[in-house]
Design a protein around this motif. Structure first.
Motif, short mmCIF file in Angstrom:
data_model
loop_
_atom_site.label_atom_id
_atom_site.label_comp_id
_atom_site.label_asym_id
_atom_site.label_seq_id
_atom_site.Cartn_x
_atom_site.Cartn_y
_atom_site.Cartn_z
N SER A 71 144.93 55.80 16.20
CA SER A 71 145.82 54.67 16.47
C SER A 71 146.88 55.04 17.50
O SER A 71 147.49 56.12 17.42
CB SER A 71 146.51 54.20 15.19
OG SER A 71 147.50 53.22 15.47
N ALA A 72 147.14 54.12 18.43
CA ALA A 72 148.20 54.32 19.42
C ALA A 72 149.58 54.20 18.80
O ALA A 72 150.59 54.51 19.46
CB ALA A 72 148.04 53.30 20.55
N ASN A 73 149.67 53.76 17.54
CA ASN A 73 150.97 53.61 16.88
C ASN A 73 151.47 54.90 16.25
O ASN A 73 152.61 54.95 15.76
CB ASN A 73 150.90 52.52 15.81
CG ASN A 73 150.71 51.14 16.41
OD1 ASN A 73 151.30 50.83 17.45
ND2 ASN A 73 149.89 50.31 15.78
N ASP A 74 150.63 55.94 16.23
CA ASP A 74 151.07 57.24 15.72
C ASP A 74 151.60 58.07 16.88
O ASP A 74 150.90 58.88 17.48
CB ASP A 74 149.91 57.95 15.02
CG ASP A 74 149.49 57.26 13.73
OD1 ASP A 74 150.38 56.79 13.00
OD2 ASP A 74 148.27 57.19 13.45
N THR A 75 152.87 57.82 17.23
CA THR A 75 153.52 58.50 18.35
C THR A 75 154.94 58.88 17.94
O THR A 75 155.42 58.51 16.86
CB THR A 75 153.58 57.61 19.60
OG1 THR A 75 154.34 56.43 19.29
CG2 THR A 75 152.19 57.21 20.07
N THR A 79 155.35 53.12 15.09
CA THR A 79 155.54 52.59 13.74
C THR A 79 154.79 53.39 12.69
O THR A 79 155.05 53.26 11.50
CB THR A 79 155.05 51.13 13.68
OG1 THR A 79 153.67 51.07 14.06
CG2 THR A 79 155.88 50.25 14.61
N GLY A 80 153.84 54.22 13.12
CA GLY A 80 153.06 55.03 12.19
C GLY A 80 153.67 56.40 11.98
O GLY A 80 154.89 56.56 11.99
N VAL A 81 152.81 57.40 11.81
CA VAL A 81 153.32 58.76 11.62
C VAL A 81 153.81 59.30 12.95
O VAL A 81 153.19 59.10 14.00
CB VAL A 81 152.23 59.67 11.00
CG1 VAL A 81 151.07 59.91 11.96
CG2 VAL A 81 152.82 60.99 10.55
N LEU A 129 155.78 53.35 7.58
CA LEU A 129 155.95 54.26 6.44
C LEU A 129 154.74 55.14 6.15
O LEU A 129 154.73 55.89 5.17
CB LEU A 129 156.32 53.48 5.16
CG LEU A 129 157.58 52.62 5.24
CD1 LEU A 129 157.84 51.93 3.91
CD2 LEU A 129 158.78 53.46 5.66
N THR A 130 153.72 55.09 6.99
CA THR A 130 152.54 55.93 6.81
C THR A 130 151.80 56.01 8.13
O THR A 130 152.14 55.31 9.10
CB THR A 130 151.62 55.36 5.71
OG1 THR A 130 150.57 56.29 5.43
CG2 THR A 130 151.01 54.03 6.14
N ILE A 135 144.17 60.92 11.32
CA ILE A 135 144.79 62.03 12.05
C ILE A 135 143.79 63.18 12.09
O ILE A 135 143.32 63.65 11.04
CB ILE A 135 146.10 62.49 11.39
CG1 ILE A 135 147.05 61.30 11.20
CG2 ILE A 135 146.75 63.59 12.21
CD1 ILE A 135 147.45 60.61 12.49
N TYR A 136 143.48 63.64 13.30
CA TYR A 136 142.45 64.67 13.49
C TYR A 136 143.07 65.98 13.96
O TYR A 136 144.05 66.00 14.70
CB TYR A 136 141.46 64.24 14.57
CG TYR A 136 140.64 63.01 14.27
CD1 TYR A 136 139.48 63.10 13.52
CD2 TYR A 136 141.01 61.77 14.78
CE1 TYR A 136 138.71 61.97 13.26
CE2 TYR A 136 140.25 60.64 14.52
CZ TYR A 136 139.10 60.74 13.76
OH TYR A 136 138.34 59.63 13.52
#
Length: 263
Positions: A71-75, A79-81, A129-130, A135-136
């Motif tokens: 996901s591009a939101n995990d940065t 908004t993600g992790v 919040l998650t 996640i690799y």
């Protein structure tokens, strides 16, 4: 039906540990581990109890691990992790922990090269919040889906931890596996289970085999007489399952034991 392969011996952790059947050695450190594994669909061919399915990939020589997300939101500001904590082994098979700031589907190089990834956990998160995606830990993520060419670790979205039966014993004292549990999620399933180890040359060897059933207490009587099992230092180990009766099913595993470091 849940079945637990119980520890049939006593392991003294504070000051001594079994080195083999006939010898005790002092130990400078010993710590317990509890490892959960997950494979969402195992059929009539052996697969490792790891979230990515299939057979596991392991490292023979240290490599630069790259951490990525689906996901591009995990940065760093997403908004993600935002950051994850990686527990790994370096080239000397010593445990180290590193914090990695996420960059979405692009791979972020770990500072310290690793020979094994033992856990991935979220450290800081955004408003979601998650983690927003899987996640690799691996090599050469494609930058679009975040999936590496070779996967060495995976924390699936919604789990907040890496659920894998694959672990590597650190340098010096090796590992003792004290308990193993296998759960088959669907009824009417009978499965073959095996515990494997891999030496530093990359050769896998099956060291235990038994039968599990989701409906009744079908299980090899010999297994309970063998545990605890000792695995040498620097050896990887995992659980593999194949369903012999019924369609593919979700398999979860749980292993407990001790990592030792002898003088």
């Amino acid at each position: 039906m849940k079945k637990i392969i119980m520890l049939l011996g006593i392991l003294l952790i504070s000051s001594i540990a079994f080195a083999n059947d006939n010898q005790f050695q002092t130990t400078t450190s010993a710590f317990r581990f509890a490892i959960s594994g997950l494979n969402g669909s195992i059929g009539n061919a052996f697969e490792s109890v790891v979230p990515q399915g299939g057979s596991v990939s392991t490292v023979i020589a240290t490599t630069t691990m790259q951490i990525s997300s689906s996901s591009a939101n995990d940065t760093a500001a997403g908004t993600g992790v935002r950051t994850v904590s990686i527990s790994a082994l370096n080239g000397s098979y010593q445990i180290f922990t590193e914090t990695v700031t996420m960059a979405g589907t692009g791979g972020v190089n770990m500072v310290t090269d690793a020979i094994a990834i033992n856990s991935i956990e979220p450290l800081t998160v955004g408003t979601g919040l998650t983690a927003a995606g899987d996640i690799y830990a691996g090599r050469d993520p494609d930058g679009v889906t975040g999936t590496p060419t070779t996967i060495y670790g995976l924390m699936q979205v919604g789990t907040d931890k890496m659920q894998t039966s694959l672990q590597t014993a650190p340098d010096a004292g090796g590992a003792y596996i004290q308990g193993i549990r296998i759960d088959l999620s669907d009824t009417g399933r009978v499965a073959d289970v095996r515990l494997r180890k891999r030496n530093t040359a990359g050769l896998w060897m099956v060291i235990l085999e038994w039968i599990e059933s989701s409906d009744s207490n079908i299980q090899s009587d010999d297994i309970q007489e063998i545990l605890p099992v000792y695995l040498p230092a620097q050896n990887a180990f995992d659980l593999q399952v194949r369903v012999r009766t019924g369609a593919a099913t979700t398999v979860t595993s749980f292993m407990t034991g001790v990592f030792n470091a002898f003088n």
